[in-house]
Design an enzyme around this catalytic site. Structure first.
Site, PDB file in Angstrom:
ATOM      1  CG  ASP A 130      -4.527   0.159 -13.400  1.00 54.87           C
ATOM      2  OD1 ASP A 130      -3.762   0.168 -14.374  1.00 54.87           O
ATOM      3  OD2 ASP A 130      -4.444   0.978 -12.458  1.00 54.87           O
ATOM      4  N   GLY A 166      -1.137   1.948 -22.655  1.00 55.95           N
ATOM      5  CA  GLY A 166      -0.614   1.922 -24.021  1.00 55.95           C
ATOM      6  C   GLY A 166       0.236   0.701 -24.343  1.00 55.95           C
ATOM      7  CG  ASP A 187      -0.184   6.500 -13.500  1.00 51.62           C
ATOM      8  OD1 ASP A 187      -0.604   5.800 -14.450  1.00 51.62           O
ATOM      9  OD2 ASP A 187      -0.301   6.180 -12.313  1.00 51.62           O
TER      10      ASP A 187
HETATM   11  C1  GAL Z   1      -2.251   3.173 -12.173  1.00 54.97           C
HETATM   12  C2  GAL Z   1      -3.203   3.939 -13.055  1.00 54.97           C
HETATM   13  C3  GAL Z   1      -3.651   5.177 -12.293  1.00 54.97           C
HETATM   14  C4  GAL Z   1      -4.311   4.753 -10.995  1.00 54.97           C
HETATM   15  C5  GAL Z   1      -3.388   3.857 -10.189  1.00 54.97           C
HETATM   16  C6  GAL Z   1      -4.062   3.243  -8.980  1.00 54.97           C
HETATM   17  O1  GAL Z   1      -1.843   2.019 -12.823  1.00 54.97           O
HETATM   18  O2  GAL Z   1      -2.570   4.280 -14.258  1.00 54.97           O
HETATM   19  O3  GAL Z   1      -4.509   5.962 -13.086  1.00 54.97           O
HETATM   20  O4  GAL Z   1      -5.508   4.091 -11.285  1.00 54.97           O
HETATM   21  O5  GAL Z   1      -2.892   2.792 -10.974  1.00 54.97           O
HETATM   22  O6  GAL Z   1      -3.198   2.440  -8.245  1.00 54.97           O
END
Ligand code: GAL
Length: 384
Positions: A130, A166, A187
């Site tokens: 992430d 992205g 998300d």
């Molecule tokens: C976001 C990510 C999600 C999930 C989340 C966990 O940044 O896009 O899919 O992994 O963090 O905190």
């Protein structure tokens, strides 16, 4: 010997985040592995069981290593990985290129090589990586390249699923980094508007996805029906089964990974039917991994999009998607996909959801689409 040819086609599996977010533990993860097998999902190709954020303690140990939360994972991660592997499945975990994960657990920044080694020692096969708490002065591209290098030298085959939403024109450099996936969107939420917007946001990026490095439009919400414990994911009321079908069809035609986000221990029959549709999976997993191209809708309706994907055996997948809440029409001309009448050829089509077959006439193909509905055809080129 390591197999460096990972993820030729888009990975398929289950991820804990969309439904369970912070509320994860080893029973849930092992239960998900059991459910993948018992439901038949594994036989359809869903093979990764991925633990997302919130699995570790808030501090590293005295050697700078990540530590699984002993309350959530009392037997440690190796035991969970062993269990998942004993079911013939693969095991995935999560970290972040910044100092912390999005939920505030330790990230891998400046611990990339030690973390890759730790993941390898536990038996991890897939790492979702992430983008939270990335130090402002650091270039994301450099950090993803760093983790990619660490994973490719950790002694184990580990898919790198980059997740920088992205940012920083990720599509332009991610393939060179060695990563197998790139999350290109923010998300997903459990509602149609979100599905539609994520799809539309990627239509100018189709050229960048292909074998061994796939555009990840985010995990599936099929079958969630408002069950997320997270306010952001589930705050505007869910989807109908028809919308989930179209969502699955869009992801399949776009060649996105198929990572299930619902509670697979308790799926409805319709959820099963959607996730296990053989032909839709075959289109998604086509070995050429060609991205779809847009075809003009001659019904002059901007809410109906037609996308065509070239398949390895010479067939075409033709997706007609009604993104709106009004009954709408799709109409395409076969000469625009390479089949004018003069070629002496036309298409024989099988609709993927219904199994209905038809033969294109008058060098055109039309369909009536209910609100939010889709039709996806597998089309064979035949002599007139
Ligand atoms: C976001 C990510 C999600 C999930 C989340 C966990 O940044 O896009 O899919 O992994 O963090 O905190």
């Amino acid at each position: 010997m390591q197999n460096k040819y990972l993820a030729m086609t888009p990975p398929m599996g289950w991820n804990s985040w969309n439904t369970f977010t912070w509320n994860i533990n080893e029973d849930l993860v092992c239960g998900a592995a059991d459910a993948l097998c018992a439901s038949g999902l594994k036989d359809k190709g869903y093979e990764y069981v991925v633990i997302d954020d919130c699995w570790s303690l808030k501090q590293r140990d005295e050697n700078g290593r990540l530590v699984p939360d002993p309350e959530k994972f009392p037997h440690g991660m190796k035991a969970v990985a062993d269990y998942v592997h004993s079911k013939g499945l693969k095991f995935g975990m999560y970290s972040c290129c910044g100092t912390h994960t999005c939920a505030g657990y330790p990230g891998s920044f400046e611990h990339e090589f030690v973390d890759a080694e730790t993941f390898a020692s536990w038996g991890v096969d897939y790492l979702k990586y992430d983008n939270c708490y990335k130090p402002k002065h650091m270039d994301g591209e450099v950090l993803y390249k760093r983790m990619s290098l660490a994973l490719r030298n950790c002694g184990r085959d580990i898919v790198l699923s980059a997740c920088n939403w992205g940012n920083e024109d990720v599509h332009s450099w991610i393939r060179s980094s060695g990563a197998q996936l790139f999350r290109s969107t923010g998300d997903i939420q459990d509602n149609w508007e979100s599905v539609k917007n994520l799809f539309l946001s990627q239509l100018d990026k189709t050229a960048f996805s292909g074998p061994y490095c796939h555009n990840d439009i985010d995990m599936l919400i099929v079958g969630m029906h408002g069950s997320s414990n997270n306010e952001f994911i589930g705050n505007i009321g869910s989807c109908s089964d028809l919308e989930y079908r179209s969502h699955f069809a869009l992801w399949a035609v776009m060649g996105s990974p198929l990572m299930i986000g619902c509670d697979i221990r308790e799926m409805s029959d319709e959820t099963r039917r959607i996730l296990m549709n053989d032909e839709m999976i075959r289109i998604n997993q086509d070995p050429l991994c060609r991205q779809p191209y847009k075809v003009k809708n001659h019904a002059w309706n901007d809410n109906v999009l037609i996308y065509v994907k070239a398949l390895a055996n010479g067939d075409l997948a033709i997706g007609m998607f009604n993104l709106s809440d009004e009954k709408s029409r799709a109409a395409m001309n076969l000469d625009e996909i390479g089949l004018p009448f003069s070629t002496g050829h036309t298409l024989e089509l099988t609709e993927v959801w219904t199994g209905d077959t038809l033969r294109a006439r008058n060098a055109s193909l039309t369909a009536e689409l209910e609100p939010f509905a889709s039709k996806v055809y597998r089309a064979k080129v035949v002599k007139l």
